[in-house]
Design a protein around this motif. Structure first.
Motif, PDB file in Angstrom:
ATOM      1  N   THR A  80       0.817  -1.213   0.000  1.00 11.64           N
ATOM      2  CA  THR A  80       0.000   0.000   0.000  1.00 11.64           C
ATOM      3  C   THR A  80       0.848   1.259   0.000  1.00 11.64           C
ATOM      4  O   THR A  80       0.317   2.355  -0.009  1.00 11.64           O
ATOM      5  CB  THR A  80      -0.932   0.010   1.226  1.00 11.64           C
ATOM      6  N   SER A  81       2.173   1.119   0.041  1.00 12.24           N
ATOM      7  CA  SER A  81       3.059   2.280  -0.003  1.00 12.24           C
ATOM      8  C   SER A  81       4.394   1.864  -0.629  1.00 12.24           C
ATOM      9  O   SER A  81       4.673   0.690  -0.816  1.00 12.24           O
ATOM     10  CB  SER A  81       3.292   2.831   1.402  1.00 12.24           C
ATOM     11  N   ASP A  82       5.229   2.866  -0.916  1.00  8.83           N
ATOM     12  CA  ASP A  82       6.556   2.624  -1.471  1.00  8.83           C
ATOM     13  C   ASP A  82       7.638   2.786  -0.410  1.00  8.83           C
ATOM     14  O   ASP A  82       8.803   2.985  -0.727  1.00  8.83           O
ATOM     15  CB  ASP A  82       6.843   3.609  -2.616  1.00  8.83           C
ATOM     16  N   ALA A  83       7.276   2.692   0.847  1.00  9.80           N
ATOM     17  CA  ALA A  83       8.211   2.971   1.930  1.00  9.80           C
ATOM     18  C   ALA A  83       9.426   2.047   1.923  1.00  9.80           C
ATOM     19  O   ALA A  83      10.541   2.482   2.152  1.00  9.80           O
ATOM     20  CB  ALA A  83       7.496   2.874   3.273  1.00  9.80           C
ATOM     21  N   LYS A  84       9.231   0.761   1.660  1.00 13.33           N
ATOM     22  CA  LYS A  84      10.340  -0.189   1.727  1.00 13.33           C
ATOM     23  C   LYS A  84      10.315  -1.076   0.485  1.00 13.33           C
ATOM     24  O   LYS A  84       9.509  -2.001   0.399  1.00 13.33           O
ATOM     25  CB  LYS A  84      10.230  -1.041   2.985  1.00 13.33           C
ATOM     26  N   PRO A  85      11.209  -0.829  -0.488  1.00 16.06           N
ATOM     27  CA  PRO A  85      11.237  -1.672  -1.687  1.00 16.06           C
ATOM     28  C   PRO A  85      11.597  -3.118  -1.346  1.00 16.06           C
ATOM     29  O   PRO A  85      12.344  -3.377  -0.405  1.00 16.06           O
ATOM     30  CB  PRO A  85      12.317  -1.045  -2.563  1.00 16.06           C
ATOM     31  N   VAL A  86      11.076  -4.033  -2.122  1.00 21.66           N
ATOM     32  CA  VAL A  86      11.357  -5.452  -1.917  1.00 21.66           C
ATOM     33  C   VAL A  86      12.715  -5.780  -2.518  1.00 21.66           C
ATOM     34  O   VAL A  86      13.041  -5.354  -3.624  1.00 21.66           O
ATOM     35  CB  VAL A  86      10.256  -6.309  -2.586  1.00 21.66           C
ATOM     36  N   ALA A  87      13.520  -6.543  -1.785  1.00 23.14           N
ATOM     37  CA  ALA A  87      14.834  -6.954  -2.278  1.00 23.14           C
ATOM     38  C   ALA A  87      14.671  -7.973  -3.395  1.00 23.14           C
ATOM     39  O   ALA A  87      13.712  -8.749  -3.411  1.00 23.14           O
ATOM     40  CB  ALA A  87      15.658  -7.555  -1.150  1.00 23.14           C
ATOM     41  N   LYS A  88      15.607  -7.972  -4.321  1.00 27.70           N
ATOM     42  CA  LYS A  88      15.568  -8.919  -5.423  1.00 27.70           C
ATOM     43  C   LYS A  88      15.834 -10.322  -4.885  1.00 27.70           C
ATOM     44  O   LYS A  88      16.782 -10.551  -4.147  1.00 27.70           O
ATOM     45  CB  LYS A  88      16.607  -8.554  -6.477  1.00 27.70           C
ATOM     46  N   ALA A  89      14.957 -11.255  -5.244  1.00 27.37           N
ATOM     47  CA  ALA A  89      15.088 -12.636  -4.780  1.00 27.37           C
ATOM     48  C   ALA A  89      16.220 -13.339  -5.519  1.00 27.37           C
ATOM     49  O   ALA A  89      16.509 -13.036  -6.668  1.00 27.37           O
ATOM     50  CB  ALA A  89      13.784 -13.383  -4.976  1.00 27.37           C
ATOM     51  N   ARG A  90      16.839 -14.273  -4.861  1.00 27.01           N
ATOM     52  CA  ARG A  90      17.919 -15.045  -5.468  1.00 27.01           C
ATOM     53  C   ARG A  90      17.436 -16.472  -5.731  1.00 27.01           C
ATOM     54  O   ARG A  90      16.505 -16.938  -5.136  1.00 27.01           O
ATOM     55  CB  ARG A  90      19.127 -15.072  -4.549  1.00 27.01           C
ATOM     56  N   GLY A  91      18.127 -17.136  -6.605  1.00 25.92           N
ATOM     57  CA  GLY A  91      17.787 -18.522  -6.914  1.00 25.92           C
ATOM     58  C   GLY A  91      17.133 -18.638  -8.278  1.00 25.92           C
ATOM     59  O   GLY A  91      16.877 -17.649  -8.957  1.00 25.92           O
ATOM     60  N   ALA A  92      16.888 -19.872  -8.658  1.00 30.62           N
ATOM     61  CA  ALA A  92      16.267 -20.137  -9.959  1.00 30.62           C
ATOM     62  C   ALA A  92      14.844 -19.595  -9.976  1.00 30.62           C
ATOM     63  O   ALA A  92      14.149 -19.607  -8.975  1.00 30.62           O
ATOM     64  CB  ALA A  92      16.262 -21.630 -10.234  1.00 30.62           C
ATOM     65  N   ALA A  93      14.431 -19.106 -11.118  1.00 32.50           N
ATOM     66  CA  ALA A  93      13.086 -18.547 -11.251  1.00 32.50           C
ATOM     67  C   ALA A  93      12.288 -19.356 -12.264  1.00 32.50           C
ATOM     68  O   ALA A  93      12.850 -19.954 -13.179  1.00 32.50           O
ATOM     69  CB  ALA A  93      13.159 -17.093 -11.685  1.00 32.50           C
ATOM     70  N   CYS A  94      10.988 -19.389 -12.060  1.00 39.38           N
ATOM     71  CA  CYS A  94      10.105 -20.018 -13.037  1.00 39.38           C
ATOM     72  C   CYS A  94       8.892 -19.118 -13.205  1.00 39.38           C
ATOM     73  O   CYS A  94       8.645 -18.229 -12.406  1.00 39.38           O
ATOM     74  CB  CYS A  94       9.701 -21.418 -12.597  1.00 39.38           C
ATOM     75  N   THR A  95       8.152 -19.360 -14.266  1.00 40.47           N
ATOM     76  CA  THR A  95       6.948 -18.579 -14.504  1.00 40.47           C
ATOM     77  C   THR A  95       5.721 -19.450 -14.298  1.00 40.47           C
ATOM     78  O   THR A  95       5.739 -20.646 -14.580  1.00 40.47           O
ATOM     79  CB  THR A  95       6.924 -17.990 -15.930  1.00 40.47           C
ATOM     80  N   VAL A  96       4.681 -18.834 -13.782  1.00 42.06           N
ATOM     81  CA  VAL A  96       3.413 -19.506 -13.535  1.00 42.06           C
ATOM     82  C   VAL A  96       2.348 -18.713 -14.281  1.00 42.06           C
ATOM     83  O   VAL A  96       2.237 -17.503 -14.117  1.00 42.06           O
ATOM     84  CB  VAL A  96       3.085 -19.559 -12.030  1.00 42.06           C
ATOM     85  N   LYS A  97       1.569 -19.395 -15.110  1.00 49.66           N
ATOM     86  CA  LYS A  97       0.562 -18.731 -15.935  1.00 49.66           C
ATOM     87  C   LYS A  97      -0.829 -18.964 -15.357  1.00 49.66           C
ATOM     88  O   LYS A  97      -1.111 -20.025 -14.806  1.00 49.66           O
ATOM     89  CB  LYS A  97       0.621 -19.252 -17.366  1.00 49.66           C
ATOM     90  N   PHE A  98      -1.680 -17.955 -15.529  1.00 57.98           N
ATOM     91  CA  PHE A  98      -3.057 -18.026 -15.059  1.00 57.98           C
ATOM     92  C   PHE A  98      -3.989 -17.600 -16.183  1.00 57.98           C
ATOM     93  O   PHE A  98      -3.738 -16.611 -16.861  1.00 57.98           O
ATOM     94  CB  PHE A  98      -3.272 -17.087 -13.866  1.00 57.98           C
ATOM     95  N   ASP A  99      -5.085 -18.345 -16.368  1.00 54.13           N
ATOM     96  CA  ASP A  99      -6.150 -17.987 -17.295  1.00 54.13           C
ATOM     97  C   ASP A  99      -7.416 -17.808 -16.465  1.00 54.13           C
ATOM     98  O   ASP A  99      -7.866 -18.744 -15.807  1.00 54.13           O
ATOM     99  CB  ASP A  99      -6.380 -19.083 -18.347  1.00 54.13           C
ATOM    100  N   ASN A 100      -7.975 -16.616 -16.499  1.00 53.63           N
ATOM    101  CA  ASN A 100      -9.169 -16.307 -15.724  1.00 53.63           C
ATOM    102  C   ASN A 100     -10.397 -16.479 -16.613  1.00 53.63           C
ATOM    103  O   ASN A 100     -10.653 -15.662 -17.484  1.00 53.63           O
ATOM    104  CB  ASN A 100      -9.080 -14.878 -15.184  1.00 53.63           C
ATOM    105  N   TYR A 101     -11.151 -17.541 -16.391  1.00 47.00           N
ATOM    106  CA  TYR A 101     -12.362 -17.815 -17.152  1.00 47.00           C
ATOM    107  C   TYR A 101     -13.605 -17.363 -16.390  1.00 47.00           C
ATOM    108  O   TYR A 101     -14.667 -17.965 -16.512  1.00 47.00           O
ATOM    109  CB  TYR A 101     -12.459 -19.306 -17.480  1.00 47.00           C
ATOM    110  N   THR A 102     -13.463 -16.313 -15.598  1.00 45.89           N
ATOM    111  CA  THR A 102     -14.597 -15.784 -14.847  1.00 45.89           C
ATOM    112  C   THR A 102     -14.718 -14.287 -15.139  1.00 45.89           C
ATOM    113  O   THR A 102     -13.798 -13.665 -15.645  1.00 45.89           O
ATOM    114  CB  THR A 102     -14.428 -15.967 -13.322  1.00 45.89           C
TER     115      THR A 102
END
Length: 134
Positions: A53-75
């Protein structure tokens, strides 16, 4: 003639690699049916961190292998997406989206923007997943 044979051999080799790599990483399609969201007092146990809800504390970049997850919204609902309890974004009604997960995951949780419907499923980064939310 040698150039033509070389081009044909290169094309065959490319097609063999392309077809073998796509079958190894085939998308797993998972139909996820909605359920009525249970009204609870207090915080939702499926959510560890909600949308910022604010920009007070940016999130640190995560380390490790990354993957993508896809979503299809049929609603026709706007849906908030959480991966292992952490907010990843909101899907438009009848839309689709992809989130990136660093370090793997075990569970997805989605809830309609109004909190009336929810979706739960499990997965991992060992294969590509497409969750069809219905």
């Amino acid at each position: 003639m040698k150039t033509k044979n070389l081009i044909v051999c290169a094309m065959i080799a490319f097609m063999a690699v392309a077809f073998s790599s796509t079958s190894a990483f085939a998308q797993k399609k998972v139909d996820v049916k909605s359920t009525a969201a249970v009204k609870t007092r207090g915080a939702n146990p499926n959510i560890k961190m909600d949308a910022p809800t604010s920009d007070a504390k940016p999130v640190a970049k995560a380390r490790g292998a990354a993957c993508t997850v896809k979503f299809d919204n049929y609603t026709g609902l706007y849906i908030k997406v959480y991966v292992d309890g952490y907010y990843k974004g909101t899907l438009d009604a009848w839309g689709a989206g992809t989130v990136t997960v660093a370090g793997g995951y075990t569970k997805i949780y989605c809830v309609s923007a109004g909190g009336t419907r929810e979706w739960n499923a499990s997965g991992n980064c060992e294969g590509g997943y497409t969750y069809s939310l219905r």
